[in-house]
Every structure is written in C-alpha cells, then in structure tokens.
Design a protein around this motif. Structure first.
Motif, PDB file in Angstrom:
ATOM      1  N   VAL A  29      -6.091   2.054   2.487  1.00 45.58           N
ATOM      2  CA  VAL A  29      -6.675   0.957   1.618  1.00 45.58           C
ATOM      3  C   VAL A  29      -6.964   1.579   0.227  1.00 45.58           C
ATOM      4  O   VAL A  29      -6.703   0.741  -0.734  1.00 45.58           O
ATOM      5  CB  VAL A  29      -7.985   0.717   2.271  1.00 45.58           C
ATOM      6  CG1 VAL A  29      -8.871  -0.183   1.613  1.00 45.58           C
ATOM      7  CG2 VAL A  29      -7.609   0.008   3.676  1.00 45.58           C
ATOM      8  N   SER A  30      -7.360   2.908   0.262  1.00 46.02           N
ATOM      9  CA  SER A  30      -7.581   3.528  -1.111  1.00 46.02           C
ATOM     10  C   SER A  30      -6.206   3.662  -2.000  1.00 46.02           C
ATOM     11  O   SER A  30      -6.248   3.591  -3.228  1.00 46.02           O
ATOM     12  CB  SER A  30      -8.062   4.915  -0.857  1.00 46.02           C
ATOM     13  OG  SER A  30      -9.446   4.717  -0.167  1.00 46.02           O
ATOM     14  N   LEU A  31      -5.141   4.057  -1.404  1.00 43.73           N
ATOM     15  CA  LEU A  31      -4.148   4.454  -2.235  1.00 43.73           C
ATOM     16  C   LEU A  31      -3.530   3.453  -3.105  1.00 43.73           C
ATOM     17  O   LEU A  31      -3.228   4.067  -4.246  1.00 43.73           O
ATOM     18  CB  LEU A  31      -2.723   4.885  -1.058  1.00 43.73           C
ATOM     19  CG  LEU A  31      -1.741   5.237  -1.619  1.00 43.73           C
ATOM     20  CD1 LEU A  31      -2.084   6.497  -2.476  1.00 43.73           C
ATOM     21  CD2 LEU A  31      -0.543   5.540  -0.559  1.00 43.73           C
ATOM     22  N   PRO A  32      -3.450   2.150  -2.812  1.00 46.53           N
ATOM     23  CA  PRO A  32      -2.830   1.204  -4.214  1.00 46.53           C
ATOM     24  C   PRO A  32      -3.710   1.433  -5.455  1.00 46.53           C
ATOM     25  O   PRO A  32      -3.111   1.110  -6.566  1.00 46.53           O
ATOM     26  CB  PRO A  32      -2.897  -0.185  -3.284  1.00 46.53           C
ATOM     27  CG  PRO A  32      -3.078  -0.181  -2.023  1.00 46.53           C
ATOM     28  CD  PRO A  32      -3.831   1.059  -1.725  1.00 46.53           C
ATOM     29  N   ASP A  33      -5.112   1.697  -5.292  1.00 50.47           N
ATOM     30  CA  ASP A  33      -5.916   1.486  -6.477  1.00 50.47           C
ATOM     31  C   ASP A  33      -6.372   2.967  -6.931  1.00 50.47           C
ATOM     32  O   ASP A  33      -6.825   2.867  -8.025  1.00 50.47           O
ATOM     33  CB  ASP A  33      -7.157   0.684  -6.200  1.00 50.47           C
ATOM     34  CG  ASP A  33      -6.659  -0.691  -5.759  1.00 50.47           C
ATOM     35  OD1 ASP A  33      -5.764  -1.533  -6.438  1.00 50.47           O
ATOM     36  OD2 ASP A  33      -7.415  -1.327  -4.894  1.00 50.47           O
TER      37      ASP A  33
END
Length: 197
Positions: free
Chosen positions: A135-139
């Motif tokens: 969940v954290s990776l894209p942003d």
C-alpha cells in the motif's frame, strides 16, 4: 563530503560482478530474461556513505523499492540517512530494528521514505503483509534492510544496494558498494548515475 569518484558510470563499466555474502542471495537476482544493470564504487568513510545516499536519492521517485544488503555495521542505515536527507523527509533516520518500520513524511512535495528493517522477520512477503508495504509503495520510496528473499515480490523493478566491508581490520571504514538495478525502471542506471554526479 563528496563521494570518492568523479564518474560512477566509468566505475560501473570496469566493475566485477557482485558476490553474495554468506546467507544472502546473489546481488541483483533478476527475473528470467532480464539482465540487471550494475555499478560499483568504493567509499572510505561514513560521511562518504551518507553522501552516496544523497546522490542516489536524486534518482528515486515514488514507487521505488530499494533493498539494502550487508553485514551488521556495514553502513546500511548510514546510507539510508543520506537518502532521507536527499529526499527531504522529516525525522532523524535511525535503525528501525525494534519497530520494524518507520515512515518519514516529506517536508516538501516529494515522496515519503518508508524505512524497514526485516532482520527479525523470518518469513517472506506473507510475514511482511502486516506492514502494508504494498500500500505504501506507490506513493513512497520504500527502503528495506535485510530484505533478501522477503520483499522481491513487491516490485519487478528494484534497486539492490550491496555493501561489503573491508576484509580483516574491523576498524577500517572502507566499503565496496554495488548498485544493482533490476527491471525496466533501472535499465539506464549507469546513465542516471552519471547525470546525478
């Protein structure tokens, strides 16, 4: 303090392949059919390691996964401190060993830095799911220490940084750093490192 070489790209062209330390996978193990792009350089002090982190930060963007490998005391957290400085994030970057992961929000418009220490995690990605890294990776820029064999499934594109200490005298601050770009995102690693100089 600047990193010790004027041209990382030139170093990469003459660099030997990285060797895995005991208990690590071969640096830059790429998916079948892909050839990782490798650059290698030497640093001689913690200040230079931190400066290298600042230089690498100029190449990073939201969605990047950076895996750090190296024995205890090799300089993984020092490099990450430089990444945090270069990305302009809030909070002191320290080892997240006892909390597993720390999120450092951006002080500006850049991505947050998610700093993970997977040393005490024995399983693969399943055990990492509670951290919501996917969940954290894209942003964010996600940096994982000791992530070999645990987080590769998060992204086909990743930067694997392998730090080797000098053999012998443990007080020696010399380190050999190998940057292995895996996937299409890093296919121009040498050129990007040259441009970041």
């Amino acid at each position: 303090m600047e990193a010790p070489h004027n041209s990382l790209a030139a170093d990469a062209a003459n660099a030997p392949a990285a060797h895995a330390a005991p208990g690590e996978t071969q640096a830059g193990a790429a998916p079948a059919g892909e050839t990782p792009v490798t650059a290698r350089l030497d640093v001689t002090s913690p200040e230079q390691m931190q400066a290298l982190g600042r230089r690498i930060s100029g190449l990073l963007c939201p969605g990047d996964l950076v895996m750090l490998s190296g024995e205890l005391g090799a300089g993984k957290t020092t490099l990450t401190r430089g990444l945090g400085e270069g990305l302009g994030v809030r909070g002191a970057v320290t080892s997240p060993t006892f909390v597993i992961a720390r999120v450092h929000p951006s002080l500006g418009t850049g991505p947050a830095l998610v700093h993970v220490d997977a040393y005490r995690l024995g399983g693969g990605l399943d055990e990492m799911e509670d951290l919501d890294l996917d969940v954290s990776l894209p942003d964010s820029v996600v940096v994982v220490e000791w992530g070999d064999g645990k987080v590769e499934e998060l992204s086909d594109d990743r930067l694997h940084v392998v730090i080797h200490r000098a053999v012998g005298d443990t007080d020696d601050e010399r380190r050999s750093v190998t940057l292995v770009g895996i996937g299409a995102r890093w296919s121009g690693l040498r050129a990007e490192l040259e441009a970041a100089h």
